[in-house]
Design a protein around this motif. Structure first.
Motif, PDB file in Angstrom:
ATOM      1  N   TYR A 131       0.827  -1.206   0.000  1.00 22.41           N
ATOM      2  CA  TYR A 131       0.000   0.000   0.000  1.00 22.41           C
ATOM      3  C   TYR A 131       0.863   1.258   0.000  1.00 22.41           C
ATOM      4  N   ILE A 132       1.904   1.289   0.821  1.00 19.75           N
ATOM      5  CA  ILE A 132       2.796   2.450   0.870  1.00 19.75           C
ATOM      6  C   ILE A 132       3.497   2.633  -0.468  1.00 19.75           C
ATOM      7  N   LYS A 133       3.949   1.549  -1.066  1.00 23.62           N
ATOM      8  CA  LYS A 133       4.597   1.645  -2.375  1.00 23.62           C
ATOM      9  C   LYS A 133       3.627   2.196  -3.416  1.00 23.62           C
ATOM     10  N   ALA A 158       7.458  13.088   2.844  1.00 20.17           N
ATOM     11  CA  ALA A 158       6.041  13.334   3.017  1.00 20.17           C
ATOM     12  C   ALA A 158       5.473  13.712   1.658  1.00 20.17           C
ATOM     13  N   VAL A 159       4.314  13.187   1.320  1.00 25.10           N
ATOM     14  CA  VAL A 159       3.691  13.527   0.041  1.00 25.10           C
ATOM     15  C   VAL A 159       2.214  13.807   0.254  1.00 25.10           C
ATOM     16  N   VAL A 160       1.781  14.941  -0.252  1.00 25.42           N
ATOM     17  CA  VAL A 160       0.389  15.362  -0.112  1.00 25.42           C
ATOM     18  C   VAL A 160      -0.056  16.016  -1.407  1.00 25.42           C
ATOM     19  N   PHE A 370       1.598   4.052  10.589  1.00 25.73           N
ATOM     20  CA  PHE A 370       0.770   5.248  10.647  1.00 25.73           C
ATOM     21  C   PHE A 370       0.045   5.573   9.348  1.00 25.73           C
ATOM     22  N   TYR A 371       0.581   5.110   8.212  1.00 29.45           N
ATOM     23  CA  TYR A 371      -0.022   5.508   6.938  1.00 29.45           C
ATOM     24  C   TYR A 371      -0.593   4.334   6.157  1.00 29.45           C
ATOM     25  N   LEU A 402       6.349  10.764  13.549  1.00 33.29           N
ATOM     26  CA  LEU A 402       6.724  11.439  12.309  1.00 33.29           C
ATOM     27  C   LEU A 402       5.667  12.498  12.002  1.00 33.29           C
ATOM     28  N   ASN A 403       6.071  13.761  12.001  1.00 35.21           N
ATOM     29  CA  ASN A 403       5.148  14.863  11.705  1.00 35.21           C
ATOM     30  C   ASN A 403       5.092  15.051  10.191  1.00 35.21           C
ATOM     31  N   MET A 404       4.380  14.154   9.524  1.00 37.94           N
ATOM     32  CA  MET A 404       4.316  14.178   8.072  1.00 37.94           C
ATOM     33  C   MET A 404       3.078  13.412   7.621  1.00 37.94           C
ATOM     34  N   GLU A 405       2.718  13.555   6.363  1.00 35.81           N
ATOM     35  CA  GLU A 405       1.645  12.781   5.768  1.00 35.81           C
ATOM     36  C   GLU A 405       2.204  12.042   4.559  1.00 35.81           C
ATOM     37  N   VAL A 406       1.715  10.831   4.357  1.00 34.36           N
ATOM     38  CA  VAL A 406       2.056  10.067   3.159  1.00 34.36           C
ATOM     39  C   VAL A 406       0.735   9.674   2.524  1.00 34.36           C
TER      40      VAL A 406
END
Length: 548
Positions: A131-133, A158-160, A370-371, A402-406
């Protein structure tokens, strides 16, 4: 006797080894329970909404990660904003890195060149979930290409997918109270003239019954290249076809910066006119972010520019002090009823691993948790009740390690479409294929069913999704967006050396123009200064990069 000597020297050698380890060796890598110790450089948030007793180092997210991955998380440092940037700069200069931290793309390159960070190629291939890939693969250009050097992968970005357009959040309760004929067709697309009318009316009628009402407040930095910031003139400039701080092509096909183009001069002339007429905040150029937010909280202004998610982290403060407040999202269109949009680089900060850390796979596993795991757990309330409670309370995602979004390239509007269908009764909440969106839909329905008794968090989620994202979906479906593609998102040596000073120059000169210290034609002088103070060299390097 020989045996005694052997034992003596064995004990002596072991003692020296232990002493050296205590004095000059590395820190312990496992705690008393045998769990791996992971030291983070933690990027915090100003409005975390953490429950009492929880901290950035010890909260529902960190406790879950520690349990699932058999680790102990220690925040080697915690900081936010410019303080975090300074902490990262000190860390890089010393060469003493925490095990995992987040940096900019520019800092990533510096860390790679100095050999400070680990190659994550093998651990990403082995440990990253499918899923992450797929999330990274969903973009037209895989963001992992930006964090790869010489065949190695040195950071996970991080990717948004930032949902346009930049919006104007307006006190709808004031519009209703004054019975104004505003946006009569209800499409939430308004003109400059309509915005001026509304600002002047709010000043004259003062529905907030406040001292010194303010029409339109804008931040002193005025411009940002994307659509996620607040209090900028992004949506105003777009009506002139201006794209400040974006690297774009001019009419002749040459690379330029949107801040120095004639269209930006036109938008500045408008804002300058507002200042002279009293529509713009009379204290423009002097207020901090908190000062502007206080204007809204104190009912001095009912017009704020910002992103679709502004209710979640800014406007909720207004709701806390004004229980009956209602905001509506609008955006400006040009004389062709179009919204001009510059596409944005989806990459944010980049998570990296110290080359001295023996378990780089931990970063990949954290991202999986987390993602992927939490996002796709459909029974979140039962399986991870503490996380579910955080989502109900709308605790900021920055409280994760991790203060980020994927996120995928279409995630925001994809999630919204399911939430909308559930709220409208077209599907059941359990039919939403995402745990977070299920929770959001439930909270939004809580507000919709009983707005007077709903929580502030539910109010914020309703406004950001059913108004903010709904507007983004509407202008997308109706074809109002006109896209241009910036030609460059990276960095060059000259850009690193000069661009910070050019940003400061821009802010200073634009303030002078708007407040009347300089005429609008001073913009032409600013452009000359911009070229002379490094801009020309930057453009030459960008041209060369593109040519390659």
């Amino acid at each position: 006797m020989n045996i005694k000597k052997v034992l003596f020297f064995s004990v002596l050698t072991f003692t020296i080894f232990v002493l050296l380890g205590c004095v000059g060796g590395s820190e312990p890598t496992h705690n008393d329970d045998g769990d791996l110790i992971v030291r983070l450089g933690n990027q915090t948030a100003t409005n975390s909404k953490l429950p009492e007793g929880d901290t950035f180092e010890d909260n529902a997210y960190t406790r879950l990660a520690e349990e699932l991955l058999e680790i102990e998380i220690i925040n080697e440092f915690e900081a936010n904003g410019e303080d975090y940037d300074r902490q990262i700069a000190l860390t890089i200069s010393s060469g003493e890195l925490p095990d995992i931290m987040q940096v900019s793309v520019e800092e990533l390159e510096e860390l790679y060149e100095n050999g400070y960070i680990a190659d994550l190629s093998e651990v990403f291939d082995e440990y990253a979930s499918d899923y992450i890939k797929e999330l990274y693969d969903s973009y037209e250009v895989n963001p992992l290409e930006t964090t790869s050097f010489d065949g190695g992968l040195y950071g996970l970005p991080a990717v948004v997918n930032v949902t346009p357009p930049h919006m104007i959040w307006v006190r709808q309760d004031w519009i209703d109270e004054l019975d104004l004929d505003f946006d009569s067709d209800g499409d939430r697309l308004i003109t400059i003239e309509e915005l001026e009318f509304l600002a002047q009316t709010f000043i004259d009628e003062n529905p907030g019954d406040a001292d010194n009402p303010v029409g339109i407040p804008l931040a002193h930095w005025l411009n940002e290249p994307g659509y996620g910031g607040a209090f900028t003139m992004t949506t105003i400039a777009s009506t002139f076809g201006a794209y400040p701080r974006n690297w774009i092509e001019d009419a002749d096909g040459n690379v330029t910066n949107g801040s120095i183009m004639p269209e930006t001069k036109e938008s500045l002339a408008l804002v300058k006119d507002w200042f002279e007429r009293g529509i713009l905040d009379p204290q423009f150029g002097t207020r901090s972010w908190d000062d502007i937010m206080a204007l809204a909280v104190n009912n001095q202004t009912g017009i704020l520019t910002g992103a679709w998610h502004m209710p979640d982290w800014g406007l909720s403060n207004v709701k806390e002090m004004n229980p009956d407040v209602v905001f509506e999202a609008y955006t400006l269109v040009d004389d062709q009823n179009q919204i001009n949009i510059a596409s944005q680089d989806p990459i944010g900060s980049v998570a990296v691993v110290s080359s001295d850390f023996d378990h780089p796979e931990i970063l990949v596993e954290l991202i999986n948790v987390f993602y992927d795991t939490l996002k796709n757990e459909l029974n979140l309330e039962e399986v991870y009740p503490d996380i579910y409670e955080y989502q109900v309370l709308d605790v900021d995602g920055a409280t994760r390690p991790l203060n980020m979004e994927v996120l995928s390239s279409t995630s925001e509007l994809d999630d919204y479409s399911f939430i909308r269908d559930a709220v409208n009764g077209d599907i059941e909440v359990n039919d939403i294929p995402d745990a977070r969106s299920q929770t959001l839909a439930t909270s939004i329905m809580e507000y919709q069913n009983d707005p007077e008794n709903a929580s502030t968090a539910a109010w914020a989620l309703y406004h950001s999704r059913m108004k903010g994202l709904e507007l983004g979906q509407s202008v997308t479906d109706n074809g109002n967006l006109v896209w241009i593609n910036p030609v460059f998102f990276g960095t060059t040596p000259a850009l690193e050396q000069y661009y910070g000073n050019l940003i400061s120059l821009e802010e200073e000169e634009f303030i002078k123009i708007i407040t009347g210290e300089e005429s609008i034609d001073h913009f032409d002088t600013f452009v000359e200064m911009w070229y002379d103070q490094g801009g020309e060299e930057i453009l030459a390097e960008i041209e060369a990069e593109i040519a390659e």
